[in-house]
Write an enzyme that holds these catalytic residues in place. Structure first.
Site, PDB file in Angstrom:
ATOM      1  CG  LEU A 590      -2.275   6.315  -3.563  1.00 36.89           C
ATOM      2  CD1 LEU A 590      -2.582   6.459  -2.249  1.00 36.89           C
ATOM      3  CD2 LEU A 590      -0.239   6.260  -3.449  1.00 36.89           C
ATOM      4  CG  ASP A 591      -1.765  11.680  -5.497  1.00 32.78           C
ATOM      5  OD1 ASP A 591      -2.539  12.740  -6.306  1.00 32.78           O
ATOM      6  OD2 ASP A 591      -0.840  12.497  -4.987  1.00 32.78           O
TER       7      ASP A 591
END
Length: 915
Positions: A590-591
């Site tokens: 995601l990040d």
């Protein structure tokens, strides 16, 4: 002695209407004293009566004949022992589908003469259907091109050309091609299509047959170095052609001119530049080359992604076509007449059929669809093209084969091969004899052994075709990875965990999933063994363990995927991975992960449009849904608490208004947290995340004056975590009170120890006063510590140091409950300066709610697990071929990943303000 020859019926395909010999050929054999038996078949293009009239005997039983000839592969059950067979066996490359046939011929003592290896002294084939494969293939692709262009919104003269088998003979087909060519010549091709360029690979019979049909169109031949010019500026009342030979696209790796003899012996010394210098300017590719294992490919899977990217800005005629739908990309169709799955056209992994002659290959999705409408390249790769023109193909082939039949007729499969005086043409074509492979073809067994070593790297009892993924970690985000991968019936997943129950529970939920008990730190020997048996390793372990895993992957030449940041320790392994030919894909979660994909998609659009990125500010966070945020940290853990807490004491660095801003480690990040209002209904705050400066280069935005990447939390989080930092609870240093062999201690006692209080029996209010002073006289922080139970008499479960101890405690206390759900929020804010000097302030929001654990996946599990799984599948399928440490900053990776994430419901929204 009377020579007897049998022609068997063809039963490999319902479309197979050819025969190895025509009635005319049979008449010549009969007149020469050969007894010819013909198995009955009403499917042959030539009727049985024609063979009977030529003197053949029509009968079912052909066991009398020592030599049996056919065209295509023979079903194993129909093979007669101790016979000499002539047919196309498709075994010389150890083709896996035909290895049972080869084994049966060895077992039945069959002498196999393979037409494909009947060659003269110069290495040229003496019998082949190649010309008519080219003829039929060209007719088919013109037919398909008409349908494909119609689906794209363009009626063309090609619409009046039918498939090859619709015509009685090639003469009728050629008349249809000429009629279409007349319409092309008088200007009936839509201008919106632009110049059409046909590229023919090879100069042999296949290519020449295809070009014979092509030359019935108005045409002009150009050399390879003129392709770009005519592709951009050519006329539309003719079709352009380019014949490409090996020396036009094969380059010696170490320099020097192309040497055909060297290439035949050592193809690995060469690379092909076809995909870069020729394919970008081709509308249609007619591929007729022979491809040998280890030879360079014409078009790889990553090449295909580049070729189908939108090219409107590079197609001059598109700008002048009023109201006409633009072509999605220049390359419209490929006719792979060589029909070699996984060969020179890598993504052509399965032949089409006469029943379903075309498919659309969508390189972004890496899948085929049986349609003419949609994204992709039209592909036609029928492996029995000539049977669409069966009489002409039979006549052509039979005339070539007949002179060699008399040589074959001396064969007695019961006698040693060496006792025969075959011509060099026949001797070189005998693959099996006397129960073994002949000397020239012993390499087939070597290829089979090599494949077995690769494909039988089994951890469990799955078959050799199954691709094996070793998943390290069975925690929060593992389930979507396993679920996505096991959608493919040819993928098996081995879930390795130090906790048996975790692995077992995950394995029970999905097909082709097996649990493996493994502690990677304690059992490096087992880690090495399991990695060596996998095709791809997915590490969802803590980031500090990735280098340990990567080293073993490099040693075992096994590809790897992680969702974590590319750490300095991993960067040091880059060259070793390149040298080993290993791909290690990082930052696909995601990040980092989805944030990169969305950013790169935006930057690509901006730069292609001539714009500049003046500012890029990004925030991302995994949070509890608002109704589940009622705790002192306004936070619940859907991933590793340790990682989340460590981020709060990291340093930070970013670019703001052209100046570098550095924030020291130890909690200063939280002190500079700012309120975020891009979604006014949420009470968000954000703080810097690690070093943003690296991404100026990664993202290709050197023009940007602000580049900032940050973390999102609910308001109050930063202030309360600062209290934990001030107490020393986020320290990684060992603490004597937390020694696992020491006496039991309560959380209240541990707090006293951290405060330096020796008497733990002091009044509770006095303890809170001490906390008040230590935390900067902040009553809210004291209340948060109290509400978290850190002043209670509960026993501490010790993990040597404060951060591991508090992480384990909070992981349980602030875990998402069975009915709780989480939330992922990602925000990009981009200031774009366009060529007309207008500013666009673009906001990209990704908001993803999870489900409760009893109902499905958390948002964090989906947004980390699915990207990692998609990247893994891309590695398995050969879509990612870059070696070393790979990041998702190239279109070949981020474009298809975004498309596939959208299919999983992970979709961002954009809004812009213009100033």
């Amino acid at each position: 002695m009377l020579k007897i020859l049998a022609i068997r019926r063809e039963d490999q395909s319902v479309w197979e209407r050819r025969a190895p010999l025509s009635p005319t050929n049979v008449r010549k054999l009969v007149r020469a004293g050969v007894k010819v038996l013909v198995q009955p078949s009403n499917r042959r293009a030539y009727p049985m009566q024609a063979y009977a009239n030529a003197g053949a005997i029509i009968q079912e039983d052909i066991g009398e004949a020592p030599v049996i000839v056919g065209v295509k592969q023979i079903p194993i059950d129909f093979l007669l022992p101790n016979k000499t067979y002539c047919f196309f066996s498709h075994t010389i490359k150890a083709q896996e589908a035909n290895m049972p046939l080869l084994d049966a011929m060895l077992e039945k003592n069959i002498r196999l003469v393979d037409y494909e290896k009947m060659m003269d002294e110069n290495g040229h084939r003496v019998v082949a259907f190649g010309k008519y494969a080219g003829v039929a293939g060209m007719i088919n692709i013109l037919h398909g091109l008409g349908l494909r262009l119609l689906a794209l919104g363009h009626h063309t003269p090609f619409m009046h050309i039918g498939p090859a088998h619709n015509y009685r003979n090639s003469g009728m087909a050629r008349q249809a091609v000429r009629d279409s060519g007349f319409e092309v010549a008088i200007g009936m091709m839509p201008k919106s299509i632009g110049p059409l360029t046909f590229v023919f690979t090879g100069t042999g019979n296949v290519s020449q047959g295809a070009q014979e049909i092509f030359q019935d169109l108005p045409h002009e031949y150009v050399p390879p170095d003129m392709l770009q010019k005519v592709a951009d500026h050519g006329a539309t009342n003719k079709i352009y052609a380019c014949e490409v030979s090996r020396r036009d696209h094969l380059i010696r790796i170490k320099g020097g001119p192309f040497d055909a003899k060297e290439y035949d012996e050592y193809p690995s010394r060469y690379i092909s530049v076809f995909s870069k210098k020729i394919a970008p300017y081709a509308s249609v590719i007619i591929n007729g080359i022979y491809w040998a294992p280890n030879s360079p490919k014409l078009i790889t899977i990553p090449d295909a992604k580049v070729l189908i990217r939108s090219a409107q800005g590079h197609l001059p005629w598109v700008q002048t076509s009023q109201g006409s739908p633009p072509l999605p990309h220049r390359l419209l169709a490929i006719c792979d007449i060589s029909a070699d799955p996984g060969g020179s056209i890598e993504f052509m992994n399965e032949c089409t059929t006469i029943d379903n002659p075309f498919c659309l290959y969508d390189a972004e999705q890496h899948k085929d669809t049986k349609s003419f409408k949609g994204p992709g390249i039209l592909v036609c790769s029928i492996d029995n093209m000539p049977t669409q023109l069966p009489r002409e193909a039979t006549d052509f082939f039979g005339d070539l084969l007949l002179p060699h039949i008399f040589d074959v007729l001396q064969s007695d499969a019961t006698r040693p091969f060496e006792d025969h005086k075959f011509s060099t043409v026949i001797e070189g074509a005998v693959i099996t004899s006397n129960g073994k492979l002949t000397k020239n073809f012993e390499y087939i067994q070597d290829l089979r052994n090599q494949r077995a070593r690769t494909k039988h790297r089994v951890i469990g009892d799955f078959d050799a075709q199954t691709k094996r993924v070793l998943l390290l970690g069975a925690g929060y985000v593992s389930a979507p990875v396993v679920e996505y991968l096991t959608r493919s019936n040819d993928v098996a997943v081995y879930v390795a965990s130090a906790l048996r129950d975790e692995a077992d529970n995950l394995a029970r939920r999905f097909p082709r999933t097996e649990p493996v008990l493994l502690n990677v730190e304690e059992r490096p020997d087992l880690l090495k063994e399991y990695i060596g048996k996998a095709d791809v390793v997915v590490s969802l372990l803590p980031y500090a363990l990735h280098p340990l895993v990567a080293e073993q992957c490099i040693a075992s030449k096994t590809n790897m995927v992680t969702a974590s940041y590319l750490s300095p320790a991993m960067k040091e392994l880059h060259q070793s991975a390149v040298d080993a030919g290993v791909s290690i894909v990082n930052e696909v979660g995601l990040d980092p992960g989805i944030d990169h994909l969305l950013a790169m998609e935006c930057f690509e659009e901006v730069h292609q449009g001539g714009g500049k990125v003046k500012s890029f500010v990004s925030y991302c966070g995994g949070l509890p849904a608002p109704e589940c945020s009622d705790n002192p940290l306004r936070y619940r853990f859907s991933w590793s608490p340790r990682g989340a807490l460590l981020n709060t004491v990291s340093s930070g660095r970013f670019l703001k208004d052209g100046k570098v801003v550095e924030i020291p480690a130890g909690g200063a990040l939280l002190e500079k947290a700012e309120k975020l209002d891009f979604l006014p209904g949420f009470a968000f705050e954000g703080f810097a995340n690690r070093d943003s400066l690296d991404y100026v280069d990664h993202y290709g935005i050197p023009e940007a004056r602000t580049v900032f990447r940050g973390t999102i939390r609910y308001s109050g989080y930063s202030d309360h975590v600062l209290g934990l930092i001030q107490l020393g609870l986020i320290s990684q240093e060992p603490h004597p009170s937390l020694h696992v062999g020491g006496p039991d201690i309560t959380w209240r006692q541990f707090m006293c120890s951290l405060l330096g209080i020796t008497d733990c029996n002091l009044f509770y209010d006095n303890l809170k006063n001490q906390l008040f002073e230590r935390t900067g006289r902040n009553a809210s922080r004291v209340k948060a510590i109290e509400d978290l139970g850190l002043l209670s008499e509960e026993l501490v479960i010790k993990y040597s140091n404060p951060i591991d101890t508090i992480s384990q405690y909070l992981a349980k206390r602030l875990a998402l409950g069975p009915s709780d759900r989480d939330l992922v929020v990602l925000r990009h804010e981009i200031d774009i300066l366009w060529p007309d000097q207008r500013h666009e302030l673009r906001g990209i929001n990704l908001v993803c709610y999870g489900q409760s654990s009893s109902a499905g996946y958390s948002a964090m599990a989906r947004t980390v697990g699915y990207p990692a799984a998609i990247a893994t599948k891309m590695l398995l399928d050969g879509e990612i071929q870059r070696k070393g440490m790979v990041l998702p900053f190239i279109p070949d990776i981020y474009r298809p990943m975004l498309k596939r994430l959208k299919a999983e419901g992970i979709v961002a929204e954009e809004k812009s303000i213009w100033i």
